[in-house]
Scaffold this motif. Structure first.
Motif, PDB file in Angstrom:
ATOM      1  N   GLY A   1      63.968  75.912   5.135  1.00 30.78           N
ATOM      2  CA  GLY A   1      62.530  75.760   5.148  1.00 30.78           C
ATOM      3  C   GLY A   1      61.843  77.102   4.959  1.00 30.78           C
ATOM      4  N   LYS A   2      60.693  77.250   5.594  1.00 33.76           N
ATOM      5  CA  LYS A   2      59.950  78.510   5.500  1.00 33.76           C
ATOM      6  C   LYS A   2      59.452  78.882   6.882  1.00 33.76           C
ATOM      7  N   LEU A   3      59.285  80.204   7.057  1.00 31.06           N
ATOM      8  CA  LEU A   3      58.796  80.716   8.331  1.00 31.06           C
ATOM      9  C   LEU A   3      57.279  80.824   8.259  1.00 31.06           C
ATOM     10  N   THR A   4      56.632  80.376   9.321  1.00 32.66           N
ATOM     11  CA  THR A   4      55.176  80.454   9.392  1.00 32.66           C
ATOM     12  C   THR A   4      54.779  80.735  10.825  1.00 32.66           C
ATOM     13  N   THR A   5      53.488  80.983  11.003  1.00 34.89           N
ATOM     14  CA  THR A   5      52.995  81.252  12.353  1.00 34.89           C
ATOM     15  C   THR A   5      52.090  80.111  12.789  1.00 34.89           C
ATOM     16  N   TYR A   6      51.926  79.989  14.089  1.00 38.05           N
ATOM     17  CA  TYR A   6      51.029  79.000  14.674  1.00 38.05           C
ATOM     18  C   TYR A   6      49.963  79.777  15.431  1.00 38.05           C
ATOM     19  N   PRO A   7      48.797  80.045  14.803  1.00 37.97           N
ATOM     20  CA  PRO A   7      47.788  80.919  15.418  1.00 37.97           C
ATOM     21  C   PRO A   7      47.294  80.404  16.752  1.00 37.97           C
ATOM     22  N   GLY A   8      47.323  79.105  16.954  1.00 35.01           N
ATOM     23  CA  GLY A   8      46.793  78.567  18.199  1.00 35.01           C
ATOM     24  C   GLY A   8      47.541  79.064  19.422  1.00 35.01           C
TER      25      GLY A   8
ATOM     26  N   GLN B   1      57.284  79.848  13.819  1.00 43.24           N
ATOM     27  CA  GLN B   1      58.223  78.732  13.813  1.00 43.24           C
ATOM     28  C   GLN B   1      58.697  78.484  12.397  1.00 43.24           C
ATOM     29  N   VAL B   2      59.779  77.749  12.297  1.00 46.17           N
ATOM     30  CA  VAL B   2      60.342  77.383  10.996  1.00 46.17           C
ATOM     31  C   VAL B   2      59.889  75.967  10.665  1.00 46.17           C
ATOM     32  N   VAL B   3      59.232  75.799   9.529  1.00 49.57           N
ATOM     33  CA  VAL B   3      58.895  74.461   9.033  1.00 49.57           C
ATOM     34  C   VAL B   3      60.077  73.996   8.193  1.00 49.57           C
ATOM     35  N   VAL B   4      60.839  73.042   8.731  1.00 49.16           N
ATOM     36  CA  VAL B   4      62.111  72.640   8.138  1.00 49.16           C
ATOM     37  C   VAL B   4      61.854  71.590   7.064  1.00 49.16           C
ATOM     38  N   THR B   5      62.447  71.789   5.896  1.00 47.73           N
ATOM     39  CA  THR B   5      62.370  70.792   4.823  1.00 47.73           C
ATOM     40  C   THR B   5      63.690  70.060   4.636  1.00 47.73           C
ATOM     41  N   ARG B   6      64.789  70.625   5.128  1.00 46.45           N
ATOM     42  CA  ARG B   6      66.089  69.965   5.044  1.00 46.45           C
ATOM     43  C   ARG B   6      66.925  70.405   6.240  1.00 46.45           C
TER      44      ARG B   6
END
Length: 472
Positions: free
Chosen positions: A98-105, A110-115
């Motif tokens: 997947g891709k790594l992103t942030t959760y500003p809240g 976290q990793v948004v998993v696609t597979r």
């Protein structure tokens, strides 16, 4: 607050010329961080152990990937979660893409998993073993739950792919052994959604009512050809195993080749090494069944014949030990002769006694019967006499009535008959008076007169006729 040139903190923040660090808002900083992280880690593959797996009501899945030194949060959106080839569990070692992103809240990444895939066959086997032990602890694999297969099922339900060689092998083998009604529930046997379809088919067969248009099977076969552990993974899913264990219809599992083992094999009532072997387990060989029935018929006939022969032999042996019929019945015949000789004498003697008893009581019986008849006759005569007195035509005359007759003595009951007769007799209780019937169309005026009693008799004034005085 800003620092003056000498480094002393100031009370108010001031923007000075040449300052290359302008103040950012929290949102601006969070957004900059998000863009930086997503730009640097737009595609990652992370290997780790699943922890805290949770499927939200929305369908999104949240979990943590960890190893012995660190952990990272991960999220699997609803669309990707529905396409998983296995059911993730805590403790399973996986590789998440997947891709790594942030959760500003929450200032976290976290990793948004696609597979999501298991990390090699070792991890797959570890997950399989863990699931097997958990289901076995619930008692789903216990031998006490397994049922005997019906000897000759009328209807067999088959859960398999309708286009593969498996269904053809099953139907061909059933036709060779014992033709039977077969109902196929077509399902995909591998890939996305296969486990849910197989479980639905097993439960669907069990939910059929016995009186429905589609006959309810007496036996189920869940079958698939051979393949790798990944190909057969649908039959290791918990939903399929529970459906097999809960099936109200006895079930044979025939998944893979002889060396392949899946969890449905432990939950089924009988495991077949191949789909063809499952068909052999389902029905007997028709020719062998016919031969067996013929043998049973022959054995039954032989048993009956043997029983009759032995019974006859025992009867002959028993009869040989009995006394001769003449000796057996001679005392009874003699006794019968004696009774026959005494019977006429006994009847004559009994008749004589009966005649004497009758002669002794006959006079008393005759007198009593005669008196009884006389008394009844007197009562009936008195009753008839009373009835005759009541019905006598002169009886009403005692109460003041008059009977009208013609000269011949015939009683007249109608006015027309009296007018036709002309002359009539009026009968009173104390005598008869002759009278003449006048014309009713010219009645005379009549005025009641006062009665005068003289010397005990009643008379009327002169010129006033009596009621029954006749006119000349």
């Amino acid at each position: 607050m800003s620092l003056p040139d000498d480094g002393t903190p100031a009370l108010l923040a001031e923007q000075r010329s040449g300052d290359n660090a302008p103040a950012l808002s929290v949102s601006e900083l969070s957004g900059a961080l998000k863009r930086t992280v997503e730009s640097a880690f737009g595609h990652v593959r992370v290997r780790g152990e699943i922890s805290g797996w949770k499927r939200h009501a929305s369908g999104h899945c949240y979990f943590t990937l960890k190893d012995e030194n660190a952990c990272i949060d991960a999220v699997l959106w609803k669309g990707q979660a529905a396409a998983l080839a296995f059911r993730p569990e805590d403790g399973a070692e996986v590789i998440a893409t997947g891709k790594l992103t942030t959760y500003p809240g929450r200032s976290k990444y976290q990793v948004v998993v696609t597979r999501l895939e298991l990390a090699g066959e070792g991890a797959l086997m570890a997950l399989l073993d863990k699931r097997r032990r958990a289901l076995a602890a619930e008692g789903l694999f216990s031998e006490e739950r397994k049922r005997r297969l019906p000897y000759l099922p009328r209807v067999i339900g088959v859960v398999t792919s309708p286009t593969g060689a498996v269904i053809r092998d099953i139907l061909h083998r059933l036709e060779d052994r014992c033709p039977t009604h077969v109902i196929v529930w077509p399902v995909p046997v591998q890939g996305e959604g296969a486990a849910a379809k197989v479980a639905q088919a097993i439960r669907g067969f069990g939910a059929l009512p016995k009186d429905s248009a589609i006959p309810r099977p007496d036996l189920l076969i869940v079958a698939r050809g051979g393949g790798s552990i990944e190909d057969l993974w649908a039959f290791n899913e918990e939903d399929v195993v529970r459906a097999a264990a809960e099936s109200p219809i006895p079930l044979i599992s025939a998944v893979g080749h002889e060396t392949d083992t899946t969890l449905i094999d432990f939950a089924s009532d009988r495991r077949a090494p191949t789909p063809t072997a499952a068909a052999e387990m389902a029905v007997p060989v028709r020719a062998e069944l016919v031969a067996f029935l013929a043998e049973l018929g022959h054995r039954q006939s032989a048993c009956v014949t043997r029983s009759l022969v032995r019974g006859g032999e025992r009867l002959e042996q028993s009869a040989a030990r009995w006394p001769a019929p003449a000796n057996l019945f001679a005392p009874l015949a003699q006794r019968l002769d004696e009774v026959g000789d005494r019977l006429p004498r006994a009847l004559t003697q009994r008749t004589a006694h009966a005649r004497a008893e009758l002669a002794a009581v006959a006079p008393r019986l005759q007198a009593r019967l005669l008196n009884h008849r006389i008394e009844r006759g007197q009562e009936q005569l008195a009753s008839l006499w009373r009835l005759a007195e009541l019905a006598h035509p002169e009886r009403p005359l005692q109460r003041g009535f008059v009977r009208v007759t013609d000269r011949a003595g015939k009683t007249l009951v109608h006015a027309a008959t009296a007018r036709a007769a002309g002359e009539v007799d009026l009968h009173f209780a104390d005598g008869k008076v002759a009278a003449r019937v006048g014309d009713a169309a010219t009645p005379r005026a009549f005025r009641p007169a006062k009665r005068v009693e003289r010397g005990g008799s009643t008379s009327y004034p002169p010129g006033q006729p009596g009621l029954f005085d006749s006119e000349d």
